[in-house]
Design a protein around this motif. Structure first.
Motif, PDB file in Angstrom:
ATOM      1  N   GLU A 147     -10.017  87.117  11.525  1.00 50.58           N
ATOM      2  CA  GLU A 147     -10.099  85.690  11.212  1.00 50.58           C
ATOM      3  C   GLU A 147     -11.558  85.272  11.015  1.00 50.58           C
ATOM      4  OE1 GLU A 147      -9.152  81.294  13.144  1.00 50.58           O
ATOM      5  OE2 GLU A 147      -8.720  83.114  14.291  1.00 50.58           O
ATOM      6  N   GLY A 148     -12.443  85.813  11.855  1.00 48.95           N
ATOM      7  CA  GLY A 148     -13.861  85.488  11.742  1.00 48.95           C
ATOM      8  C   GLY A 148     -14.491  85.981  10.447  1.00 48.95           C
ATOM      9  N   MET A 149     -13.877  86.974   9.808  1.00 46.03           N
ATOM     10  CA  MET A 149     -14.355  87.427   8.500  1.00 46.03           C
ATOM     11  C   MET A 149     -13.708  86.642   7.367  1.00 46.03           C
ATOM     12  SD  MET A 149     -14.607  91.575   8.924  1.00 46.03           S
ATOM     13  CE  MET A 149     -13.077  91.810   9.834  1.00 46.03           C
ATOM     14  N   VAL A 150     -12.418  86.359   7.496  1.00 49.32           N
ATOM     15  CA  VAL A 150     -11.685  85.678   6.431  1.00 49.32           C
ATOM     16  C   VAL A 150     -12.214  84.259   6.221  1.00 49.32           C
ATOM     17  CG1 VAL A 150      -9.444  84.659   5.850  1.00 49.32           C
ATOM     18  CG2 VAL A 150      -9.583  87.038   6.598  1.00 49.32           C
ATOM     19  N   ARG A 151     -12.443  83.539   7.312  1.00 43.89           N
ATOM     20  CA  ARG A 151     -12.826  82.132   7.179  1.00 43.89           C
ATOM     21  C   ARG A 151     -14.134  81.945   6.416  1.00 43.89           C
ATOM     22  NH1 ARG A 151      -9.651  78.453   9.327  1.00 43.89           N
ATOM     23  NH2 ARG A 151      -8.076  79.119  10.832  1.00 43.89           N
ATOM     24  N   GLY A 275     -23.737  86.818   7.331  1.00 49.02           N
ATOM     25  CA  GLY A 275     -23.973  87.210   8.719  1.00 49.02           C
ATOM     26  C   GLY A 275     -22.733  87.028   9.569  1.00 49.02           C
ATOM     27  N   SER A 276     -21.993  85.947   9.318  1.00 43.17           N
ATOM     28  CA  SER A 276     -20.760  85.692  10.070  1.00 43.17           C
ATOM     29  C   SER A 276     -19.740  86.801   9.851  1.00 43.17           C
ATOM     30  CB  SER A 276     -20.167  84.341   9.654  1.00 43.17           C
ATOM     31  OG  SER A 276     -21.037  83.283   9.985  1.00 43.17           O
ATOM     32  N   VAL A 277     -19.587  87.212   8.601  1.00 38.76           N
ATOM     33  CA  VAL A 277     -18.646  88.295   8.296  1.00 38.76           C
ATOM     34  C   VAL A 277     -19.064  89.581   9.007  1.00 38.76           C
ATOM     35  CG1 VAL A 277     -17.745  89.770   6.460  1.00 38.76           C
ATOM     36  CG2 VAL A 277     -17.959  87.303   6.088  1.00 38.76           C
ATOM     37  N   LEU A 278     -20.353  89.905   8.937  1.00 38.98           N
ATOM     38  CA  LEU A 278     -20.843  91.132   9.572  1.00 38.98           C
ATOM     39  C   LEU A 278     -20.674  91.075  11.088  1.00 38.98           C
ATOM     40  CD1 LEU A 278     -22.283  93.854   9.337  1.00 38.98           C
ATOM     41  CD2 LEU A 278     -24.465  92.617   9.460  1.00 38.98           C
ATOM     42  N   GLY A 279     -21.016  89.929  11.694  1.00 39.24           N
ATOM     43  CA  GLY A 279     -20.879  89.800  13.145  1.00 39.24           C
ATOM     44  C   GLY A 279     -19.440  89.939  13.604  1.00 39.24           C
ATOM     45  N   SER A 280     -18.523  89.351  12.853  1.00 45.76           N
ATOM     46  CA  SER A 280     -17.112  89.462  13.207  1.00 45.76           C
ATOM     47  C   SER A 280     -16.626  90.899  13.085  1.00 45.76           C
ATOM     48  CB  SER A 280     -16.272  88.547  12.296  1.00 45.76           C
ATOM     49  OG  SER A 280     -16.591  87.191  12.511  1.00 45.76           O
ATOM     50  N   TRP A 281     -17.025  91.583  12.006  1.00 48.27           N
ATOM     51  CA  TRP A 281     -16.595  92.967  11.796  1.00 48.27           C
ATOM     52  C   TRP A 281     -17.109  93.882  12.903  1.00 48.27           C
ATOM     53  CZ3 TRP A 281     -13.331  95.905   9.121  1.00 48.27           C
ATOM     54  CH2 TRP A 281     -13.560  97.277   9.081  1.00 48.27           C
ATOM     55  N   LEU A 282     -18.384  93.753  13.239  1.00 48.66           N
ATOM     56  CA  LEU A 282     -18.962  94.621  14.269  1.00 48.66           C
ATOM     57  C   LEU A 282     -18.311  94.378  15.627  1.00 48.66           C
ATOM     58  CD1 LEU A 282     -22.764  94.480  13.331  1.00 48.66           C
ATOM     59  CD2 LEU A 282     -21.142  96.349  12.916  1.00 48.66           C
ATOM     60  N   GLN A 335     -17.763  83.913  18.893  1.00 52.18           N
ATOM     61  CA  GLN A 335     -16.483  83.236  18.672  1.00 52.18           C
ATOM     62  C   GLN A 335     -15.311  84.211  18.727  1.00 52.18           C
ATOM     63  OE1 GLN A 335     -16.074  79.888  18.450  1.00 52.18           O
ATOM     64  NE2 GLN A 335     -13.889  80.354  18.546  1.00 52.18           N
ATOM     65  N   VAL A 336     -15.511  85.427  18.249  1.00 50.99           N
ATOM     66  CA  VAL A 336     -14.459  86.448  18.328  1.00 50.99           C
ATOM     67  C   VAL A 336     -14.136  86.756  19.789  1.00 50.99           C
ATOM     68  CG1 VAL A 336     -13.930  88.868  17.855  1.00 50.99           C
ATOM     69  CG2 VAL A 336     -14.951  87.452  16.071  1.00 50.99           C
ATOM     70  N   ILE A 337     -15.177  86.892  20.606  1.00 49.35           N
ATOM     71  CA  ILE A 337     -14.954  87.143  22.033  1.00 49.35           C
ATOM     72  C   ILE A 337     -14.254  85.950  22.678  1.00 49.35           C
ATOM     73  CG2 ILE A 337     -16.094  87.528  24.253  1.00 49.35           C
ATOM     74  CD1 ILE A 337     -18.314  88.997  22.720  1.00 49.35           C
ATOM     75  N   TRP A 338     -14.710  84.744  22.371  1.00 47.63           N
ATOM     76  CA  TRP A 338     -14.120  83.538  22.962  1.00 47.63           C
ATOM     77  C   TRP A 338     -12.640  83.406  22.610  1.00 47.63           C
ATOM     78  CZ3 TRP A 338     -14.461  80.110  26.592  1.00 47.63           C
ATOM     79  CH2 TRP A 338     -13.848  78.860  26.475  1.00 47.63           C
TER      80      TRP A 338
END
Length: 427
Positions: A147-151, A275-282, A335-338
């Motif tokens: 979801e963090g990558m798609v948005r 950066g958001s996409v990369l952070g979510s993927w990692l 946000q992914v962790i939360w």
């Protein structure tokens, strides 16, 4: 060869239906942002007219954020998802018909924008609450990463780009029609979810409750659960000092520091989205950190805010773009962790209300932050407004980490992946 960790939720058929519907919906929402602006311009409206429509949308979203969570804990979540996507499609159908008939007015657009805000307010809690019904605990981190990558990819990049291409080739009306098709497809895809996917767990022996009692129960949970309640306090304060500079002052900083205009500003936003996409993927590609609360606050309050102090001294687009990418990556990773914590540690019967309370707190001070950023920037200059989050964020993070004793909480409540568990069976 096994799938990468970040893609394992796709092995669950019901999740594929859910993420397909969410992607189509977010794509449409990204197109609507640009389409709405150019429909207003096409009607002869200026910044004030667009601000009027946007403010109505924001007020509706804030007003309904909490009721959306209450409903998600009382009603079948699949039904909510299908209904709100259908409502979006109806809003676009009416707007499209008015445009084709030549009777479209500003109030039509305001109503359509408000209806889409109604949908967002009810969609978010239902989506968050339905995930644990579809996936085993070990897949939730990856699902939130997806979801963090798609948005950011569809809401901030592909959707606006597609709308711009359609509007440039045809007219804003073509953008509205494309939104109609996408929301219609999102509705049909949501209907593909299994019948029991959104069922709400109920205690047959429990007395029926009112919506007000449900709200009080959710507020009591926030009060009595330090890791949840104090994180919301942290978020509320940080939104006040963070959102205004990024949303209101960044275009002026781009002009002052780099001599850039709209295209340069768009590039900075794109860097943050990348950066958001990369952070979510990692984050989705690795196990949940053992010190998950400490890691989350560190990502948000330290890595995600201290670099803001570098923006006013960035001397090149590459430097400013790199800082924006760091902000996006750290914010999305946290946000992914939360989101995973909510789904793993909040009781299922409270998850909708907890998600909507989180959503509400994230929005509550956003209008105030955006309203005061401009006047404060004019009075004190831009630099102090970008340095303030870099100072306030770490101090507030340390205060919350200490007050809520988060280091003890995360040790007392370890969260393992449980990769071997199966999803909860649905009819």
């Amino acid at each position: 060869m096994p799938l990468p960790r970040a893609l394992r939720p796709f092995t669950v058929p019901a999740y594929r239906w859910l993420v397909a519907s969410m992607t189509l919906s977010v794509f449409a929402a990204g197109m609507w942002v640009v389409t709405l602006a150019y429909e207003v311009i096409d009607l002869g409206g200026g910044p004030s007219a667009l601000s009027f429509v946007a403010s109505i949308s924001a007020v509706v979203l804030v007003a309904l954020a909490l009721p959306g969570g209450i409903l998600a804990d009382r009603t079948d979540r699949k039904r909510i998802l299908v209904t709100v996507e259908a409502l979006n499609a109806v809003a676009m159908a009416v707007t499209s018909a008015a445009a084709l008939l030549g009777v479209l007015q500003l109030w039509h657009l305001a109503v359509s924008a408000a209806l889409l805000s109604v949908s967002v307010a009810f969609y978010f809690p239902a989506y968050s609450a339905i995930l644990p019904r579809l996936l085993p605990p070990g897949h939730l981190l990856a699902a939130n990463g997806i979801e963090g990558m798609v948005r950011p990819a569809f809401l901030n990049a592909l959707g606006p780009a597609a709308a711009g291409a359609l509007i440039g080739a045809f007219s804003p009306h073509a953008g509205v029609f494309a939104c109609l098709l996408l929301f219609g497809a999102a509705t049909a895809t949501a209907l593909g979810l299994p019948a029991g996917a959104g069922a709400v767990a109920r205690d047959a022996a429990a007395e029926p409750t009112t919506a007000l009692q449900d709200f009080v129960e959710g507020a009591r949970f926030a009060r009595d659960t330090p890791w949840f309640g104090w994180t919301l306090v942290w978020a509320c304060c940080v939104v006040l000092v963070f959102i205004g500079p990024i949303e209101v002052l960044l275009p002026f900083l781009v002009r002052e520091q780099l001599g850039g205009g709209a295209s340069m500003f768009a590039l900075m936003l794109a860097s943050m989205g990348a950066g958001s996409v990369l952070g979510s993927w990692l984050t989705a590609s690795r196990p949940l950190p053992r010190r998950y609360l400490t890691t989350m606050l560190g990502l948000w309050g330290v890595i995600g805010l201290i670099p803001m102090a570098l923006l006013p001294v960035a001397g090149s687009p590459w430097t400013m773009g790199a800082v924006m990418a760091i902000l996006g990556a750290s914010g999305s990773a946290g946000q992914v962790i939360w989101g995973t914590l909510l789904q793993r540690r909040v009781p299922p019967e409270l998850l909708g209300r907890a998600s909507s309370l989180d959503f509400f707190v994230s929005l509550a001070l956003m209008p105030l932050s955006m309203a005061i950023a401009g006047p404060l920037g004019e009075r004190f200059g831009l630099t102090p407004l970008f340095v303030a989050p870099a100072v306030v964020g770490p101090i507030l993070s340390l205060a919350v980490w200490t007050k809520a004793r988060l280091w003890e909480d995360e040790v007392a409540h370890p969260l393992t992946d449980h990769e071997d568990l199966e999803p909860v069976p649905v009819d």
